[in-house]
Design an enzyme around this catalytic site. Structure first.
Site, short mmCIF file in Angstrom:
data_model
loop_
_atom_site.label_atom_id
_atom_site.label_comp_id
_atom_site.label_asym_id
_atom_site.label_seq_id
_atom_site.Cartn_x
_atom_site.Cartn_y
_atom_site.Cartn_z
N GLU A 153 -8.03 3.66 12.87
CA GLU A 153 -7.11 4.26 14.03
C GLU A 153 -7.60 5.41 14.69
OE1 GLU A 153 -3.26 3.22 11.76
OE2 GLU A 153 -4.06 3.76 10.08
N ASP A 199 1.10 -1.71 -0.33
CA ASP A 199 -0.32 0.23 -0.01
C ASP A 199 1.11 0.99 0.18
OD1 ASP A 199 -0.26 0.98 3.02
OD2 ASP A 199 -0.27 -1.12 2.79
#
Length: 321
Positions: free
Chosen positions: A207, A120
């Site tokens: 997150e 990613d």
């Protein structure tokens, strides 16, 4: 003041040239926000969030703003099937040749025992040689697209198009900002990420970010509600169930037992996910944030698919757009 004919011609030429540069389009996008994933550095300069009216799809007190100005996704949508879409058909899987600046001994549970690796990326990887990166084992990629309701990663368009041209199956991810409404963030993602045949499902990155200017930590109930609103909006638009990316502390606080019907992508850079997320099925495992590879100058996140090459092809056939 009067201008000579030559000066007028030169001025008009400069304006036309400026209008055709891609940088001119970047100028339409708000500057980067403070939102980053765990694995990348904090941007140098903060940007103030817009103070706008809350949307109606979430209860009061969740910190909502309306969507920021739009950049049309059509700017990056190809007119014909991309090489990435064709890669779904040829089924080529390149063995991983990645290295790691901080290698971990996972023992018998090493990700190297799994067949299908990928990466990613975001702006922090700089200019990527995508054909080279693919040969090193990047069999899939998720590309940072948006975070919050006003930030588009400045490398998203380039990475999105270049990955496709190199034949790398790719998807986009959104970093969730807890001081904005879910609906405004979903709208922002949809307006900037094209609905493209062969694309991987969109990813919601959730997150706790201690570097963020947003210090709000909603209750578990509010977190799950916001996530549901965001993911429902994306699933309706793209026709693909979003993948949830998360890290151990956020999972512990919010996601145990939640969203059993959504695929998970788990960050676990020191132990196998079965030890960090007991009882949670997963499809992708981010096993390193310090990867090294030909084709990219900076460190890169390394990931792996849970199954065999054959299972990967079946997953693509069922889940790629």
């Amino acid at each position: 003041m009067r201008t000579s004919r030559l000066a007028t011609i030169l001025l008009a030429s400069a304006i036309l040239t400026g209008c055709t540069r891609s940088a001119g389009l970047e100028d339409l996008v708000p500057r980067p926000s403070m939102e980053v994933t765990n694995s990348i550095s904090r941007p140098d300069a903060p940007v103030a969030e817009a103070n706008e009216t809350a949307s109606q799809d979430e209860p009061a007190g969740t910190g909502g703003e309306a969507s920021a100005p739009v950049v049309e996704a059509a700017l990056v949508a190809p007119d014909k099937p991309s090489p990435a879409a064709k890669a779904l058909l040829d089924g080529t899987v390149h063995p991983q040749r990645f290295r790691d600046a901080h290698p971990i001994n996972f023992g018998k549970a090493s990700p190297r025992n799994l067949a299908v690796h990928g990466v990613d990326v975001s702006r922090w990887q700089g200019n990527i040689d995508w054909p080279k990166l693919r040969t090193q084992g990047a069999n899939f990629v998720w590309i940072k697209a948006t975070d919050g309701g006003d930030h588009l990663d400045p490398m998203f368009r380039r990475n999105w198009n270049a990955a496709a041209l190199a034949g790398v199956p790719r998807g986009a991810y959104h970093f969730f900002y807890w001081c904005r409404t879910a609906s405004s963030q979903a709208d922002w993602f949809i307006r900037n990420v094209p609905k493209t045949k062969g694309a991987l499902p969109p990813v919601l990155d959730v997150e706790w970010n201690h570097l963020s200017e947003c210090k709000k930590r909603p209750s578990r109930e509010q977190v799950l509600e916001k996530m549901q609103v965001f993911m429902d909006r994306l699933e309706k638009h793209y026709g693909q169930r979003p993948i949830i990316y998360t890290a151990p502390d956020f999972y512990r606080d919010n996601l145990k037992g939640a969203f059993p019907n959504h695929p998970f992508w788990l960050r676990s850079v020191a132990a196998h996910p079965s030890k960090v997320y007991p009882g949670r099925d997963w499809v992708f495992w981010q096993y390193s944030g310090s990867g090294l590879s030909h084709g990219v100058d900076e460190r890169i996140d390394l990931n792996v698919f849970v199954g065999s090459e054959g299972q990967w092809r079946k997953w693509l056939a069922a889940n790629a757009g």
